[in-house]
Design a protein around this motif. Structure first.
Motif, short mmCIF file in Angstrom:
data_model
loop_
_atom_site.label_atom_id
_atom_site.label_comp_id
_atom_site.label_asym_id
_atom_site.label_seq_id
_atom_site.Cartn_x
_atom_site.Cartn_y
_atom_site.Cartn_z
N CYS A 59 47.86 1.21 5.15
CA CYS A 59 48.27 -0.02 6.03
C CYS A 59 48.89 0.61 7.03
O CYS A 59 49.72 1.09 6.95
CB CYS A 59 49.00 -1.03 5.12
N HIS A 68 52.63 -9.90 8.14
CA HIS A 68 51.43 -9.00 7.89
C HIS A 68 51.20 -9.14 6.26
O HIS A 68 51.85 -9.06 5.33
CB HIS A 68 51.33 -7.53 8.18
N CYS A 118 48.72 -7.95 3.71
CA CYS A 118 47.93 -7.09 3.45
C CYS A 118 46.81 -7.22 2.55
O CYS A 118 46.80 -7.21 1.20
CB CYS A 118 48.68 -5.74 2.77
N CYS A 127 44.45 -4.95 9.34
CA CYS A 127 45.27 -3.44 9.15
C CYS A 127 44.10 -2.43 8.67
O CYS A 127 43.10 -2.77 8.88
CB CYS A 127 46.21 -3.47 8.06
N ARG A 187 43.97 -0.56 6.25
CA ARG A 187 43.77 -0.42 4.59
C ARG A 187 42.30 -0.84 4.24
O ARG A 187 41.48 0.03 3.64
CB ARG A 187 44.81 -1.27 4.10
ZN LIG Z 1 47.86 -4.18 5.72
#
Ligand SMILES: [Zn+2]
Ligand SMILES: [Zn+2]
Length: 935
Positions: A209, A217, A219, A225, A227
């Protein structure tokens, strides 16, 4: 984000994703879908064919657009391919992301499988899962699927796809998520085919990330992002959106999928950035080798290395598809990225052209799959080398210009380079903005970047071809689409459209299916009307591949009658939508009606002229390659009845010897009377048998090859749909008219054949004969007679010049006696017979030398116009009398003007009749001036 490069995947046997090279991924993808009954088709060219709305091929579906629109029948209902794509929107910001971003590319490869009204969601989802988990070994716990649920509440949720993810795969239920329009709904354009999509995402783990700690954010999938990476997009085309925004179910539902090769290679090889995968490492390695850099030095210069690798790859593929650097459209895109790469090369110390070396490694690394790169190796390297050398030259000119701009700014105490200047450098000298910025910064200047962006946008707005898909719109296209569908539905024309045996006959009897006048369908037209006519069949050729359309006549005859009931003169042809052919012309007599029987008659003499020029174009192409080398490629062609024009790639002007040799060998081939043969075959077979396929032509599965030569060893083989003569002797004669340049590395030959060549020769010989009569010498000796005459003329001109000089001297001597005294100042104002300004100046000089202190104004008439030279000796200039102001007043009398230095000035006028009057003014002007001086 920075990680040490490491492998993502555990070593636990079957749970580990297979490590594959880019080539292996490509191949296994195609093998997998071939095993599921898909036809494997080659990548379409980066230059979209037949789609003026698109600058460069930017998605896998481009080449299938007409199938989705229902305009074209697919070769197979299941297709898979690897498509070359380019995305350069022209926005500078996009380009500047290449390098710093690990995933952003100009050129990329898209893997796709397609169903045209065949399988649908169930199979598409099951196979995608099977490929990524069984074949490629991706860990199921890392995979996430998304399906459509409308965030605006209007469109139905894709429960079908959701159900198949759960029933057809063993993906954990909590890893199937719903998303709205932004992520999971796809449309070709504002109207037209559209539908929900389903994506597969890959979780690289929390370490990846890049937004950790960023407020807000979350995730997760689609969390923006690094990731979670989207790896595969499955688009289910099930609706057609009309202009009111209403969705209608499509009768045939399609699947369109896209999987980015670069991203897959990165995941499979367990590396961090796409540039660390084997799709880029050989290129980066070669750059490092060329510079003699260490690994550490390469890492320090990460951005320039990546830019050169990305742009070098894009440039190689673009040129490989026939794009040549230029200032418009896709040619400009190529120039821009090539120069950007060259510029980044300078940043890491390249002083000589090096992109050719980069292209070499791209060709070697990609040539197995993309064989056009191998075939066009020499061409690619030539074009790149020439453009890079050209840039080096303009670089110096541009740098000098930038210096001038900055000098001016410095004088005014300013430190911002105006956006318009930066844009001029960008536009005219190919200076990337960052180059202007860098060079400016060295002297403490900044660039008005908003001003630059505004100027750029302005230009883009003027010249940009939209990157968006657009349906063929406008009333007219709509009309023809409806017409085509109607005629097909009624069985009036076949599924392939209007029957078109243009190469078998030049006349046939058929029936009028539709008449269009002023954009509207009518049942009948009148004499004088301009109409568009659709027939069930037509022998008329429609402009294509550079060959112009046929012209001729449509006429209805009754019984044995000599004169037709009605007649339309056909002036042009068009194919507004695939399958529909339109005759454009004017009703010459009578009232043509829909359903009337009609004879379609091509102007045969004109067609023959065109055929001669077309076959001669193939011969010319072949002889140019033979004489100049295999780097010669067709870059453009016009085949008209009166001449042919052929543009080809070659670095230098042709010598007279080369031109003579080309003309001679084309004529030799004509005299040998080789037969022509047409062969229907497959594209692959034709090209591997050595046939020339042209850039920018769209070839279907079945292609036509024109072979010239003895059947066992044809010396010319081209993929071509045009019309030709039966044997080369039919061409008669071939004459080159001119050879010129039409841009960097592209030459143009214009030539004539047959009747036009004969007329040319006749006309030229006529002129020669007439000249021979005038010269009184045999035609064979005209050149020598002319040379003799020119020598005589030269001699006589020398004699005349001597005589004139002598005359001028005598005249000047006579003028010495005409010196007037004006209050103690010597004045000469006189008309002479000097035949030119030089003589007039010489006379002035001669008089001034003799008279010491003097005012001289001499006049003469040259070509019916009055002219003057005035001289004032320095002693009188000191007293305030200036030749320039004196002559201005004199010239005003004859309606003219002039000027010069205080000691010597010249003037001209319009009215020769007032020359003497003007000269008579001189003593008075001197007199007035002296009086003023005293007062
Ligand atoms: Zn992330
Ligand atoms: Zn041709």
């Amino acid at each position: 984000m920075h990680h040490a490069i490491r492998t993502l995947f555990s070593d636990e046997g079957e749970k580990t994703m297979r490590r594959m090279t880019g080539a292996e991924i490509r191949q296994s993808f195609l093998d997998f879908f071939a095993g599921k009954g898909h036809l494997i088709v080659p990548s379409a060219s980066l230059v979209p064919v037949g789609d003026p709305t698109l600058l460069l091929t930017n998605a896998g579906m481009n080449q299938f657009k007409n199938i989705f629109l229902g305009l074209e029948e697919p070769r197979s209902r299941r297709v898979a391919d690897v498509q070359k794509c380019m995305r350069v929107s022209g926005h500078l910001n996009d380009l500047e992301a290449v390098g710093p971003s690990p995933y952003h590319h100009t050129f990329f490869e898209m893997l796709g499988n397609w169903s045209f009204g065949d399988y649908y969601k169930k199979e598409a989802i099951a196979w995608a899962w099977e490929l990524v988990t069984d074949w490629w070994g991706m860990e199921k716990e890392r995979l996430w699927a998304t399906v459509f649920r409308d965030d605006e509440g209007d469109l139905p949720t894709d429960d079908e796809a959701y159900g198949y993810w759960l029933s057809e795969t063993d993906i954990p239920r909590q890893q199937v998520l719903h998303f709205g329009r932004r992520d999971n709904f796809w449309a070709m354009g504002p109207t037209g085919p559209c539908g929900p999509c389903s994506e597969l995402h890959y979780d690289r783990g929390p370490d990846y990330c890049d937004k950790k700690g960023v407020p807000g954010h979350v995730c997760r999938v689609n969390g923006d992002c690094t990731r979670f990476l989207e790896i595969w997009n499955l688009v289910f085309i099930q609706y057609n959106r009309d202009s009111d925004g209403i969705l209608h179910d499509l009768p045939a539902r399609h699947v369109d999928t896209g999987l980015g090769l670069e991203r897959l290679a990165t995941l499979s090889q367990g590396v961090e950035a796409n540039y660390d995968s084997d799709l880029f490492t050989p290129i980066l390695h070669r750059i490092r080798e060329l510079r003699g850099h260490s690994q550490a030095e390469m890492r320090q210069n990460r951005v320039p290395y990546r830019v050169i690798a990305d742009h070098g790859r894009a440039v190689t593929f673009l040129v490989g598809d026939g794009v040549i650097p230029g200032n418009e459209g896709r040619n400009y895109v190529l120039r821009m990225i090539l120069r950007r790469a060259a510029r980044f090369g300078r940043k890491i110390g390249f002083t000589e052209p090096f992109l050719g070396e980069v292209a070499q490694v791209v060709i070697d690394h990609y040539g197995d799959h993309y064989q056009e790169l191998r075939r066009r190796r020499e061409f690619i390297l030539n074009v790149i080398r020439q453009e890079e050398e050209r840039f080096q030259r303009t670089l110096d000119v541009g740098l000098a210009l930038l210096d001038t701009v900055m000098d001016d700014l410095q004088k005014r105490g300013e430190t911002v380079i105006p956006g318009t200047d930066a844009f001029r450098l960008y536009d005219t000298y190919g200076f990337p903005l960052d180059l202007t910025r860098d060079v400016g910064a060295e002297r403490g200047f900044t660039v008005d970047e908003p001003g630059f962006a505004a100027a750029l946008e302005e230009q883009r707005a003027r010249g940009r071809a939209s990157q968006q898909f657009a349906l063929p719109d406008g009333e007219e296209i709509g009309l023809y689409l409806r017409l085509l569908e109607e005629l097909k539905a009624q069985g009036r024309i076949g599924p392939e459209g209007v029957e078109h045996p243009y190469d078998e006959t030049t006349e046939l009897e058929t029936v009028v299916l539709a008449i269009v006048r002023n954009g509207e369908r009518v049942n009948r037209a009148r004499e004088g009307d301009e109409v568009e006519v659709v027939l069930a069949a037509t022998p008329f050729y429609v402009e294509s591949g550079g060959q112009v359309s046929d012209t001729g006549i449509l006429a209805r005859y009754e019984g044995e009658e000599e004169t037709p009931r009605w007649e339309i003169e056909v002036l042009d042809m068009a194919r507004p939508v695939p399958g529909l052919i339109v005759h454009r012309g004017k009703v010459k007599r009578g009232q043509p009606r829909v359903e009337d029987p009609v004879w379609a008659l091509v102007d045969v003499a004109r067609r023959m002229d065109i055929a001669r020029n077309h076959t001669a174009t193939h011969l010319l192409h072949s002889e140019l390659r033979y004489i100049l080398g295999e780097h010669v490629q067709q870059a453009g062609s016009l085949v008209a009845p009166d001449r042919l024009r052929f543009d080809f790639t070659h670095g230098a002007m042709l010598t007279q010897e080369q031109l003579d040799a080309v003309e001679q060998s084309v004529n030799d081939a004509i005299l040998a009377n080789y037969p022509l043969e047409m062969e229907q075959t497959t594209y692959q077979q034709a090209v591997s048998a050595g046939a020339i396929a042209l850039f920018g032509e769209k070839y279907g599965e079945q292609v036509r090859v024109i072979k010239i030569g003895w059947p066992e060893e044809p010396f010319s083989q081209e993929l071509c749909g045009g019309t030709h003569v039966q044997q080369t002797g039919d061409i008669g004669l071939f004459r080159i008219l001119s050879e010129t340049s039409v841009g960097a590395g592209v030459r143009r030959i214009e030539a004539v054949t047959g009747r036009a060549a004969q007329q040319l020769v006749q006309k030229r010989l006529g002129v020669l004969d007439a000249a021979a009569v005038h010269l009184g010498s045999p035609p064979e000796e005209v050149d020598r007679a002319v040379l003799r005459l020119m020598a005589q003329l030269h001699e006589q001109q020398k004699v005349i010049a001597d005589l004139r000089r002598e005359l001028a001297r005598l005249e000047s001597e006579a003028l010495l006696r005409k010196v007037q005294q004006v209050a103690g100042v010597q004045v000469v104002a006189a008309r002479t017979r000097a035949a030119d300004m030089d003589t007039l100046r010489e006379m002035t000089d001669w008089l001034r030398d003799r008279l010491g202190s003097v005012v001289i104004v001499l006049g003469t008439v040259i070509n019916d116009k009055p002219n003057f030279v005035a001289a004032v000796t320095p002693d009188l200039v000191e007293r305030g009398l200036k030749a320039g102001s004196l002559i201005k007043q004199v010239a005003r009398v004859v309606g003219g003007g002039g000027g010069g230095r205080p000691t010597l000035a010249e003037a001209g006028g319009r009215d020769p009749g007032r020359l003497d009057e003007a000269l008579a003014l001189v003593p008075r002007l001197v007199h007035d001036w002296l009086r003023e001086e005293q007062s």
